[in-house]
Design a protein around this motif. Structure first.
Motif, mmCIF file in Angstrom:
data_model
loop_
_atom_site.group_PDB
_atom_site.id
_atom_site.type_symbol
_atom_site.label_atom_id
_atom_site.label_comp_id
_atom_site.label_asym_id
_atom_site.label_seq_id
_atom_site.Cartn_x
_atom_site.Cartn_y
_atom_site.Cartn_z
ATOM 1 N N LEU A 1 0.828 -1.204 0.000
ATOM 2 C CA LEU A 1 0.000 0.000 0.000
ATOM 3 C C LEU A 1 0.862 1.254 0.000
ATOM 4 C CD1 LEU A 1 -2.860 -0.915 2.520
ATOM 5 C CD2 LEU A 1 -2.980 -0.835 0.028
ATOM 6 N N ALA A 2 1.937 1.241 0.775
ATOM 7 C CA ALA A 2 2.806 2.413 0.825
ATOM 8 C C ALA A 2 3.457 2.693 -0.525
ATOM 9 C CB ALA A 2 3.880 2.211 1.893
ATOM 10 N N GLY A 3 3.661 1.639 -1.324
ATOM 11 C CA GLY A 3 4.226 1.836 -2.640
ATOM 12 C C GLY A 3 3.229 2.369 -3.653
ATOM 13 N N HIS A 4 1.950 2.126 -3.412
ATOM 14 C CA HIS A 4 0.916 2.533 -4.363
ATOM 15 C C HIS A 4 0.257 3.866 -4.017
ATOM 16 C CE1 HIS A 4 1.190 -1.099 -6.585
ATOM 17 N NE2 HIS A 4 0.545 -1.877 -5.740
ATOM 18 N N PHE A 5 0.170 4.198 -2.724
ATOM 19 C CA PHE A 5 -0.697 5.302 -2.309
ATOM 20 C C PHE A 5 0.003 6.257 -1.358
ATOM 21 C CE2 PHE A 5 -3.365 1.480 -2.885
ATOM 22 C CZ PHE A 5 -4.213 1.928 -3.886
ATOM 23 N N ARG B 1 -0.288 -10.227 -3.648
ATOM 24 C CA ARG B 1 -0.431 -8.992 -2.893
ATOM 25 C C ARG B 1 0.284 -7.850 -3.618
ATOM 26 N NH1 ARG B 1 -2.541 -9.453 1.992
ATOM 27 N NH2 ARG B 1 -1.782 -7.381 2.556
ATOM 28 N N GLY B 2 -0.378 -6.682 -3.607
ATOM 29 C CA GLY B 2 0.232 -5.505 -4.191
ATOM 30 C C GLY B 2 0.190 -5.436 -5.701
ATOM 31 N N ALA C 1 -10.310 -5.870 -4.152
ATOM 32 C CA ALA C 1 -8.921 -6.294 -4.375
ATOM 33 C C ALA C 1 -7.957 -5.471 -3.527
ATOM 34 C CB ALA C 1 -8.572 -6.166 -5.858
ATOM 35 N N THR C 2 -8.270 -4.205 -3.311
ATOM 36 C CA THR C 2 -7.453 -3.374 -2.425
ATOM 37 C C THR C 2 -7.649 -3.790 -0.976
ATOM 38 O OG1 THR C 2 -7.611 -1.522 -3.962
ATOM 39 C CG2 THR C 2 -6.968 -1.008 -1.702
ATOM 40 N N ALA D 1 -4.061 -4.315 -3.413
ATOM 41 C CA ALA D 1 -3.798 -4.078 -4.827
ATOM 42 C C ALA D 1 -4.123 -2.639 -5.207
ATOM 43 C CB ALA D 1 -4.625 -5.041 -5.679
ATOM 44 N N LEU D 2 -3.512 -2.196 -6.303
ATOM 45 C CA LEU D 2 -3.879 -0.927 -6.917
ATOM 46 C C LEU D 2 -4.832 -1.239 -8.062
ATOM 47 C CD1 LEU D 2 -3.669 2.095 -7.497
ATOM 48 C CD2 LEU D 2 -1.564 1.630 -8.779
ATOM 49 N N VAL D 3 -6.055 -0.683 -7.985
ATOM 50 C CA VAL D 3 -7.112 -0.988 -8.951
ATOM 51 C C VAL D 3 -7.635 0.325 -9.531
ATOM 52 C CG1 VAL D 3 -9.213 -2.357 -9.310
ATOM 53 C CG2 VAL D 3 -7.723 -2.879 -7.388
ATOM 54 N N ASN D 4 -8.132 0.267 -10.736
ATOM 55 C CA ASN D 4 -8.718 1.458 -11.370
ATOM 56 C C ASN D 4 -10.150 1.664 -10.905
ATOM 57 O OD1 ASN D 4 -9.387 -0.969 -12.814
ATOM 58 N ND2 ASN D 4 -10.207 0.286 -14.477
#
Length: 509
Positions: free
Chosen positions: A57-61, A374-375, A402-403, A408-411
Motif C-alpha cells: 500500500l505504501a508503494g501505491h498510495f 499482494r500488491g 482487491a485493495t 492491490a492498486l485498482v482502477n
C-alpha cells in the motif's frame, strides 16, 4: 395543532426506537454493505488504517488527513475500526445512517406537530432513498444530523438557537457540506415562514432570515482553506432531465413495480394539501424549507465541491420535508397508518433481499482474488448489459475489494488531488483513472461509456499486472493482448499480463 386523540402505539417513544432499529436491519447481513459506492469507500478506509504496516500500500498510495467538508464516516470508522475491525465498523456506521434518519424524521414531526402524525409515516421509506442506496454515506449522514439539529433548534428559545446553530455548524460541514447547507435552508426557511405568517415585510424576511443563518457561516473557513484541483469543479447546471429521473427513481432498488408504486405513494402523501385541501394543510415552517430545497435541486449544479449529483441528492430531502409539513385537520383512520407502515416494511424487505443477492454474487466473483498476488496492479472491467436496467448497480465498485483483501492498486478508487487519498503513479500513463464500471459489450452504446474492446485498446499493458473481468460469462480477449487466463468460474475471469517481451498471445486454460 392536533386534536386530543388517544396515542397510537406507533406514536410512542418505544415505537420510534423500534422503527429506527428496523431501518438499520437490512444492512447487517453481509460482509460489506453493498451500496454502490461503499466498496470504494471501504478501500480508502483500509488504506488509511493499514498503509503504515503494508509496504504494498505504501508503494501505491499516499494518504494525508485534510480538513475537508466530506469526512463524516471516515472519522467514525477510525475509533470503531480499532474496537471491532474495519468491516464491522463500516457496517455499524452505515446501518446507523438510516436509523438516525428515522429518528430525525420523528424529532422534526414532534417539534412541529406535537406528536407523530399519520402522514409522516410515509416519509420512513426515504431513510433508504436512492442517494443512500448509491452509497453517498457522508451526505446522507449529514442530512440525518441536520434533521436532528433542526428539531433541537425548533424546540429552543431564541438565545439558545444561536448556540445550537453555531455549535452544529462545524460538525455538519465536516461531515458533509450538503447537510450543512440543508440545515441553513431549514433554519432560514423556517424563519421566513414565521415572518410571513406574522405578515412582516419582505425586507424583514431577508434581514431576519439571514440573521438566523449567520451562526452557521463561521465554518466557511473550512471550505475556503480546502485546496483541491479539478475535484473542486462546479458544473452540470440545469440538468433537469436527470432531476426528473432521480425524482421518479428516488426509491429505486430492485423491483420496478414495487419501487415506482412506493414513489407514487410517497409523492401523493407529500402533495395531500394540494389535492385534499379540506382535510390537510401545510405547516409553513416546514413546507417553506421544502420548497427552497426543491428549487435548489433544479437550480444548483450537479457537480459541486467534488460531489457528483449534488443537486439531485436534495430531491428526497425536499419530498421528505413536504410530507412532514402535512397537517391533518382531523384524525385519520387507523388503516392509513398501517398502509404507511406496510410500505416501510416492504422497503426494508426489498433492500434486505438486494443486499443478500449482492452478497451471493460478490462472493462468487471475488473468489478470483485467491489467485491474485499482494500488491498487484489490476485493471478491472465490470461488464454491464446494453439495455438500461432498473435494478440498482450495487457491484460497480466490487473491484475495490482487491485493495481491501490484497492491497492491490485498482482502477476503481476515489483518489484525486485535494482528497485524502492519492496514487503514486510512477508510470505516467494514469491507467488507474480509466473508467472500468458499467462497460458494455461491443456493438452497444450507452451514452459516453466506452465499450469493452475499445477500452482494452487503451490499456497500457506494461503498467499493469492483471486484468480482471467481472460480471461476464463468455467474453474472450483478443489474441493480440499479452495475457494468460489464470481463473475462470463462469462469471469472472482473471488474466495475468505477460511482461516477457514478445509474448503477445492470449493463453486460455
Amino acid at each position: 395543532m392536533q386534536d386530543a386523540t388517544p396515542i397510537a402505539w406507533w406514536q410512542t417513544q418505544r415505537a420510534t426506537v423500534l422503527l429506527a432499529v428496523a431501518a438499520a436491519v437490512p444492512l447487517c447481513w453481509t460482509t460489506i454493505p453493498w451500496l454502490t459506492d461503499v466498496p470504494a469507500h471501504v478501500a480508502r478506509f483500509h488504506i488509511q488504517q493499514t498503509i503504515g504496516q503494508s509496504p504494498e500500500l505504501a508503494g501505491h498510495f499516499d494518504f494525508t488527513w485534510r480538513l475537508i467538508p466530506n469526512l463524516g464516516v471516515d472519522l467514525l470508522v477510525v475509533p470503531l475500526g480499532k474496537l471491532f475491525g474495519l468491516l464491522p465498523a463500516v457496517t455499524i456506521v452505515t446501518a446507523l445512517i438510516p436509523a438516525l434518519t428515522v429518528l430525525g424524521i420523528f424529532a422534526v414531526v414532534r417539534a412541529v406537530h406535537g406528536r407523530i402524525t399519520t402522514i409522516s409515516l410515509f416519509a420512513l421509506p426515504l431513510a433508504h432513498s436512492y442517494p443512500f442506496q448509491f452509497g453517498f454515506l457522508n451526505s446522507c449522514l449529514s442530512v440525518a444530523l441536520a434533521l436532528l439539529v433542526f428539531a433541537l433548534w425548533l424546540r429552543s428559545g431564541q438565545g439558545r438557537r444561536i448556540a445550537v446553530a453555531a455549535v452544529a455548524a462545524p460538525l455538519l460541514i465536516v461531515t458533509h457540506a450538503i447537510g450543512w447547507g440543508v440545515l441553513g435552508v431549514l433554519i432560514g426557511g423556517a424563519t421566513i415562514a414565521t415572518l410571513w405568517q406574522e405578515r412582516a415585510r419582505p425586507a424583514a424576511w431577508v434581514r431576519q432570515g439571514g440573521g438566523t443563518v449567520l451562526p452557521l457561516l463561521w465554518p466557511l473557513a473550512i471550505l475556503i482553506a480546502w485546496r483541491g484541483d479539478s475535484h473542486n469543479a462546479i458544473g452540470l447546471w440545469f440538468d433537469w432531465r436527470n432531476d426528473l429521473i432521480w425524482l421518479a427513481g428516488m426509491l429505486r432498488d430492485r423491483w420496478i413495480a414495487l419501487d415506482v408504486t412506493a414513489t407514487i405513494t410517497v409523492l401523493a402523501a407529500a402533495t395531500l394539501p394540494v389535492w385534499r385541501s379540506r382535510r390537510f394543510a401545510y405547516v409553513p415552517v416546514i413546507v417553506v424549507p421544502a420548497a427552497i430545497l426543491a428549487i435548489l435541486s433544479l437550480a444548483m449544479p450537479n457537480e459541486l465541491l467534488g460531489s457528483m449529483f449534488a443537486a439531485t441528492r436534495l430531491i428526497p430531502v425536499a419530498v421528505m420535508l413536504a410530507i412532514l409539513a402535512v397537517c391533518e385537520m382531523r384524525p385519520l383512520p387507523r388503516w392509513i397508518s398501517w398502509i404507511a407502515l406496510a410500505l416501510f416494511a416492504a422497503r426494508l424487505i426489498s433492500v434486505t433481499t438486494s443486499q443478500l443477492a449482492a452478497e451471493h454474487t460478490a462472493q462468487t466473483q471475488i473468489a478470483a482474488l485467491d489467485r491474485l498476488p499482494r500488491g498487484a496492479r489490476v485493471m478491472a472491467l465490470v461488464r454491464e448489459h446494453c439495455e438500461q436496467r432498473w435494478q440498482l448497480p450495487r457491484l460497480w465498485h466490487l473491484p475495490s475489494v482487491a485493495t481491501i483483501r490484497r492491497d492491490a492498486l485498482v482502477n476503481d478508487l476515489f483518489a484525486a488531488p485535494g482528497q485524502l487519498l492519492s496514487v503514486r503513479d510512477r508510470t505516467g500513463s494514469n491507467w488507474w483513472t480509466l473508467q472500468g464500471q458499467a462497460v458494455p459489450r461491443q456493438g452497444c452504446r450507452r451514452g459516453q461509456w466506452p465499450v469493452f474492446d475499445d477500452l482494452l485498446t487503451r490499456v497500457p499493458w506494461r503498467d499493469i499486472d492483471y486484468l480482471w473481468i467481472l460480471n461476464s460469462d463468455r467474453d474472450r480477449i483478443r489474441r493480440d493482448h499479452p495475457v494468460t487466463l489464470v481463473w475462470n468460474n463462469g462469471r469472472t475471469q482473471l488474466y495475468r499480463v505477460d511482461h516477457r517481451g514478445d509474448a503477445s498471445v492470449v493463453r486460455q486454460r
